[in-house]
Every structure is written in C-alpha cells, then in structure tokens.
Design a protein around this motif. Structure first.
Motif, PDB file in Angstrom:
ATOM      1  N   VAL A   1       0.849  -1.189   0.000  1.00  0.00           N
ATOM      2  CA  VAL A   1       0.000   0.000   0.000  1.00  0.00           C
ATOM      3  C   VAL A   1       0.886   1.241   0.000  1.00  0.00           C
ATOM      4  CG1 VAL A   1      -1.713   1.321   1.281  1.00  0.00           C
ATOM      5  CG2 VAL A   1      -1.861  -1.182   1.199  1.00  0.00           C
ATOM      6  N   GLN A   2       0.601   2.138  -0.912  1.00  0.00           N
ATOM      7  CA  GLN A   2       1.320   3.419  -0.950  1.00  0.00           C
ATOM      8  C   GLN A   2       0.341   4.544  -0.628  1.00  0.00           C
ATOM      9  OE1 GLN A   2       1.603   1.310  -3.971  1.00  0.00           O
ATOM     10  NE2 GLN A   2       3.131   0.293  -2.670  1.00  0.00           N
ATOM     11  N   LEU A   3       0.793   5.465   0.203  1.00  0.00           N
ATOM     12  CA  LEU A   3      -0.030   6.601   0.611  1.00  0.00           C
ATOM     13  C   LEU A   3       0.673   7.880   0.192  1.00  0.00           C
ATOM     14  CD1 LEU A   3      -0.934   5.424   4.220  1.00  0.00           C
ATOM     15  CD2 LEU A   3      -2.315   5.172   2.159  1.00  0.00           C
ATOM     16  N   GLN A   4      -0.051   8.732  -0.505  1.00  0.00           N
ATOM     17  CA  GLN A   4       0.509   9.993  -0.991  1.00  0.00           C
ATOM     18  C   GLN A   4      -0.276  11.141  -0.384  1.00  0.00           C
ATOM     19  OE1 GLN A   4       3.223  10.413  -3.202  1.00  0.00           O
ATOM     20  NE2 GLN A   4       3.025  12.559  -2.626  1.00  0.00           N
ATOM     21  N   ALA A   5       0.365  11.855   0.524  1.00  0.00           N
ATOM     22  CA  ALA A   5      -0.276  13.008   1.163  1.00  0.00           C
ATOM     23  C   ALA A   5       0.038  14.272   0.380  1.00  0.00           C
ATOM     24  CB  ALA A   5       0.200  13.138   2.596  1.00  0.00           C
ATOM     25  N   SER A   6      -0.927  15.167   0.327  1.00  0.00           N
ATOM     26  CA  SER A   6      -0.738  16.435  -0.371  1.00  0.00           C
ATOM     27  C   SER A   6      -1.657  17.489   0.252  1.00  0.00           C
ATOM     28  CB  SER A   6      -1.043  16.281  -1.857  1.00  0.00           C
ATOM     29  OG  SER A   6      -2.383  15.880  -2.049  1.00  0.00           O
ATOM     30  N   GLY A   7      -1.458  18.729  -0.176  1.00  0.00           N
ATOM     31  CA  GLY A   7      -2.342  19.802   0.258  1.00  0.00           C
ATOM     32  C   GLY A   7      -1.750  20.723   1.302  1.00  0.00           C
ATOM     33  N   GLY A   8      -0.562  20.418   1.783  1.00  0.00           N
ATOM     34  CA  GLY A   8       0.064  21.282   2.756  1.00  0.00           C
ATOM     35  C   GLY A   8       0.509  22.594   2.123  1.00  0.00           C
ATOM     36  N   GLY A   9       0.941  23.504   2.977  1.00  0.00           N
ATOM     37  CA  GLY A   9       1.401  24.791   2.478  1.00  0.00           C
ATOM     38  C   GLY A   9       1.563  25.792   3.590  1.00  0.00           C
ATOM     39  N   LEU A  10       1.757  27.038   3.185  1.00  0.00           N
ATOM     40  CA  LEU A  10       1.910  28.146   4.129  1.00  0.00           C
ATOM     41  C   LEU A  10       0.595  28.918   4.179  1.00  0.00           C
ATOM     42  CD1 LEU A  10       3.627  30.055   5.908  1.00  0.00           C
ATOM     43  CD2 LEU A  10       4.321  31.216   3.787  1.00  0.00           C
ATOM     44  N   VAL A  11       0.086  29.127   5.374  1.00  0.00           N
ATOM     45  CA  VAL A  11      -1.180  29.825   5.538  1.00  0.00           C
ATOM     46  C   VAL A  11      -1.088  30.721   6.772  1.00  0.00           C
ATOM     47  CG1 VAL A  11      -2.194  27.956   6.906  1.00  0.00           C
ATOM     48  CG2 VAL A  11      -3.693  29.510   5.611  1.00  0.00           C
TER      49      VAL A  11
ATOM     50  N   ARG B   1      -3.180   5.358  18.323  1.00  0.00           N
ATOM     51  CA  ARG B   1      -1.767   5.066  18.518  1.00  0.00           C
ATOM     52  C   ARG B   1      -1.068   4.832  17.191  1.00  0.00           C
ATOM     53  NH1 ARG B   1      -1.564  -0.057  22.095  1.00  0.00           N
ATOM     54  NH2 ARG B   1      -2.693  -0.752  20.225  1.00  0.00           N
ATOM     55  N   GLN B   2       0.204   5.190  17.119  1.00  0.00           N
ATOM     56  CA  GLN B   2       0.963   4.978  15.889  1.00  0.00           C
ATOM     57  C   GLN B   2       1.039   3.499  15.541  1.00  0.00           C
ATOM     58  OE1 GLN B   2       4.556   7.381  15.125  1.00  0.00           O
ATOM     59  NE2 GLN B   2       4.180   8.341  17.129  1.00  0.00           N
ATOM     60  N   ASP B   3       1.154   2.656  16.533  1.00  0.00           N
ATOM     61  CA  ASP B   3       1.285   1.228  16.221  1.00  0.00           C
ATOM     62  C   ASP B   3      -0.050   0.571  15.891  1.00  0.00           C
ATOM     63  OD1 ASP B   3       1.994   0.173  19.658  1.00  0.00           O
ATOM     64  OD2 ASP B   3       0.220   1.067  18.741  1.00  0.00           O
ATOM     65  N   ASP B   4      -1.111   1.357  15.834  1.00  0.00           N
ATOM     66  CA  ASP B   4      -2.380   0.861  15.283  1.00  0.00           C
ATOM     67  C   ASP B   4      -2.334   0.804  13.762  1.00  0.00           C
ATOM     68  OD1 ASP B   4      -4.366   2.635  17.753  1.00  0.00           O
ATOM     69  OD2 ASP B   4      -3.727   0.527  17.720  1.00  0.00           O
ATOM     70  N   TYR B   5      -1.334   1.479  13.169  1.00  0.00           N
ATOM     71  CA  TYR B   5      -1.282   1.658  11.719  1.00  0.00           C
ATOM     72  C   TYR B   5      -0.120   0.893  11.098  1.00  0.00           C
ATOM     73  CZ  TYR B   5      -4.746   5.174  12.649  1.00  0.00           C
ATOM     74  OH  TYR B   5      -5.900   5.794  13.047  1.00  0.00           O
ATOM     75  N   ASP B   6      -0.355   0.436   9.871  1.00  0.00           N
ATOM     76  CA  ASP B   6       0.607  -0.421   9.194  1.00  0.00           C
ATOM     77  C   ASP B   6       1.369   0.275   8.068  1.00  0.00           C
ATOM     78  OD1 ASP B   6      -2.098  -2.308   9.806  1.00  0.00           O
ATOM     79  OD2 ASP B   6      -0.173  -3.127  10.464  1.00  0.00           O
ATOM     80  N   TYR B   7       0.757   1.275   7.474  1.00  0.00           N
ATOM     81  CA  TYR B   7       1.382   1.971   6.348  1.00  0.00           C
ATOM     82  C   TYR B   7       1.309   3.477   6.586  1.00  0.00           C
ATOM     83  CZ  TYR B   7       1.077  -2.534   4.035  1.00  0.00           C
ATOM     84  OH  TYR B   7       1.205  -3.854   3.722  1.00  0.00           O
ATOM     85  N   TRP B   8       2.355   4.167   6.112  1.00  0.00           N
ATOM     86  CA  TRP B   8       2.467   5.603   6.325  1.00  0.00           C
ATOM     87  C   TRP B   8       2.814   6.305   5.023  1.00  0.00           C
ATOM     88  CZ3 TRP B   8       1.683   7.934  11.088  1.00  0.00           C
ATOM     89  CH2 TRP B   8       1.481   7.063  12.155  1.00  0.00           C
ATOM     90  N   GLY B   9       2.264   7.490   4.867  1.00  0.00           N
ATOM     91  CA  GLY B   9       2.637   8.333   3.744  1.00  0.00           C
ATOM     92  C   GLY B   9       3.898   9.114   4.060  1.00  0.00           C
ATOM     93  N   GLN B  10       4.335   9.911   3.107  1.00  0.00           N
ATOM     94  CA  GLN B  10       5.606  10.615   3.235  1.00  0.00           C
ATOM     95  C   GLN B  10       5.494  11.929   3.991  1.00  0.00           C
ATOM     96  OE1 GLN B  10       3.574  11.108   0.838  1.00  0.00           O
ATOM     97  NE2 GLN B  10       3.783  13.238   0.202  1.00  0.00           N
ATOM     98  N   GLY B  11       4.302  12.404   4.228  1.00  0.00           N
ATOM     99  CA  GLY B  11       4.128  13.648   4.957  1.00  0.00           C
ATOM    100  C   GLY B  11       4.000  14.857   4.062  1.00  0.00           C
ATOM    101  N   THR B  12       3.256  15.829   4.548  1.00  0.00           N
ATOM    102  CA  THR B  12       3.109  17.098   3.850  1.00  0.00           C
ATOM    103  C   THR B  12       3.242  18.215   4.890  1.00  0.00           C
ATOM    104  OG1 THR B  12       1.706  18.386   2.342  1.00  0.00           O
ATOM    105  CG2 THR B  12       0.566  17.090   4.008  1.00  0.00           C
ATOM    106  N   GLN B  13       4.006  19.235   4.552  1.00  0.00           N
ATOM    107  CA  GLN B  13       4.324  20.301   5.504  1.00  0.00           C
ATOM    108  C   GLN B  13       3.182  21.319   5.568  1.00  0.00           C
ATOM    109  OE1 GLN B  13       7.265  20.915   7.509  1.00  0.00           O
ATOM    110  NE2 GLN B  13       5.917  22.484   8.381  1.00  0.00           N
ATOM    111  N   VAL B  14       2.775  21.619   6.790  1.00  0.00           N
ATOM    112  CA  VAL B  14       1.813  22.694   7.039  1.00  0.00           C
ATOM    113  C   VAL B  14       2.506  23.731   7.916  1.00  0.00           C
ATOM    114  CG1 VAL B  14      -0.340  23.320   8.179  1.00  0.00           C
ATOM    115  CG2 VAL B  14      -0.211  21.229   6.818  1.00  0.00           C
ATOM    116  N   THR B  15       2.524  24.959   7.435  1.00  0.00           N
ATOM    117  CA  THR B  15       3.134  26.050   8.191  1.00  0.00           C
ATOM    118  C   THR B  15       2.102  27.148   8.370  1.00  0.00           C
ATOM    119  OG1 THR B  15       5.316  25.530   7.270  1.00  0.00           O
ATOM    120  CG2 THR B  15       5.035  27.682   8.311  1.00  0.00           C
TER     121      THR B  15
END
Length: 125
Positions: free
Chosen positions: A1-11, A108-122
């Motif tokens: 499973v691949q997870l792609q997070a998006s939508g972050g930014g500066l606000v 909890r983090q260990d409830d989850y098996d797959y993680w996306g790469q993260g998106t920065q929110v500032t």
C-alpha cells in the motif's frame, strides 16, 4: 500500500487547508485511516482517525471543532479539512492506513501499518 499526502502549504493564522491522502497498491477500502503530525523537535502525535465506511471519527483534543476528517472510498482518498489554523498547528502531517476494518478509535501509531511521506503545514502568526 502506498499513501501519498498532499495539500500542505503556508497559511496565515485563522486560515484553512485541506489535506488529501491518496492510497494505491493493495488497498482495501475497509481500512481505518488516520492523520498524525510531527512538529520540529517533537514526537509524532495523533490528529484524527476515521472508520472504514466513514461512520466513526475520532479527534485529538487540540484539533477538535477545527478539523474534519472524511473519506471517499470510491477514490481511495482520505481528507483532513483544517480550519481556524493556529501557529501551533505547524507540523509535517502524515496519513496512515491500518490493515483492519475494526474500529477501536485507533489513536496510537502502532495501530497503523502503512504511512505516507508527509506534507508540511506552516501557519504564520
């Protein structure tokens, strides 16, 4: 499973953002999905979770009333709508998938098996 997070930014403080997390690969639409965030120098923390059909949701106290998690199983996508953003919401936001349809509020983090790469929110003050 691949997870792609998006939508972050500066606000600016008080603004809104909608994060998306698209799942691909051996996905199962019955997965519980969640969002976590990690601020600089701090541990990764739970933000929100949603059950497989979107009936149940769970939020961290810090975002309750300001954030809404939702999902579109036809698109294999989970969303996090964030309103009234504060500077303390600044973090890298990660989506995660649990290989289970059973709802236990999954905070909890260990409830989850797959993680996306993260998106920065500032959020600027």
């Amino acid at each position: 499973v691949q997870l792609q997070a998006s939508g972050g930014g500066l606000v600016q403080a008080g603004g809104s953002l909608r994060l998306s997390c698209a799942a691909s690969g051996r996905t199962d639409r019955r997965n519980v999905m969640g969002w976590f965030r990690q601020a600089p120098g701090k541990e990764r923390k739970f933000v929100a979770a949603i059950s497989s059909l979107g009936v149940n949701t769970n939020y961290a106290d810090s975002v309750k009333g300001r954030c809404t998690i939702s999902r579109n199983n036809a698109k294999n996508t989970v969303y996090l709508q964030m309103n009234s953003l504060k500077p303390e919401d600044t973090a890298v936001y990660y989506c995660a998938a649990a290989m289970t349809a059973g709802w236990t509020s999954q905070r909890r983090q260990d409830d989850y098996d797959y993680w996306g790469q993260g998106t920065q929110v500032t959020v600027s003050s």
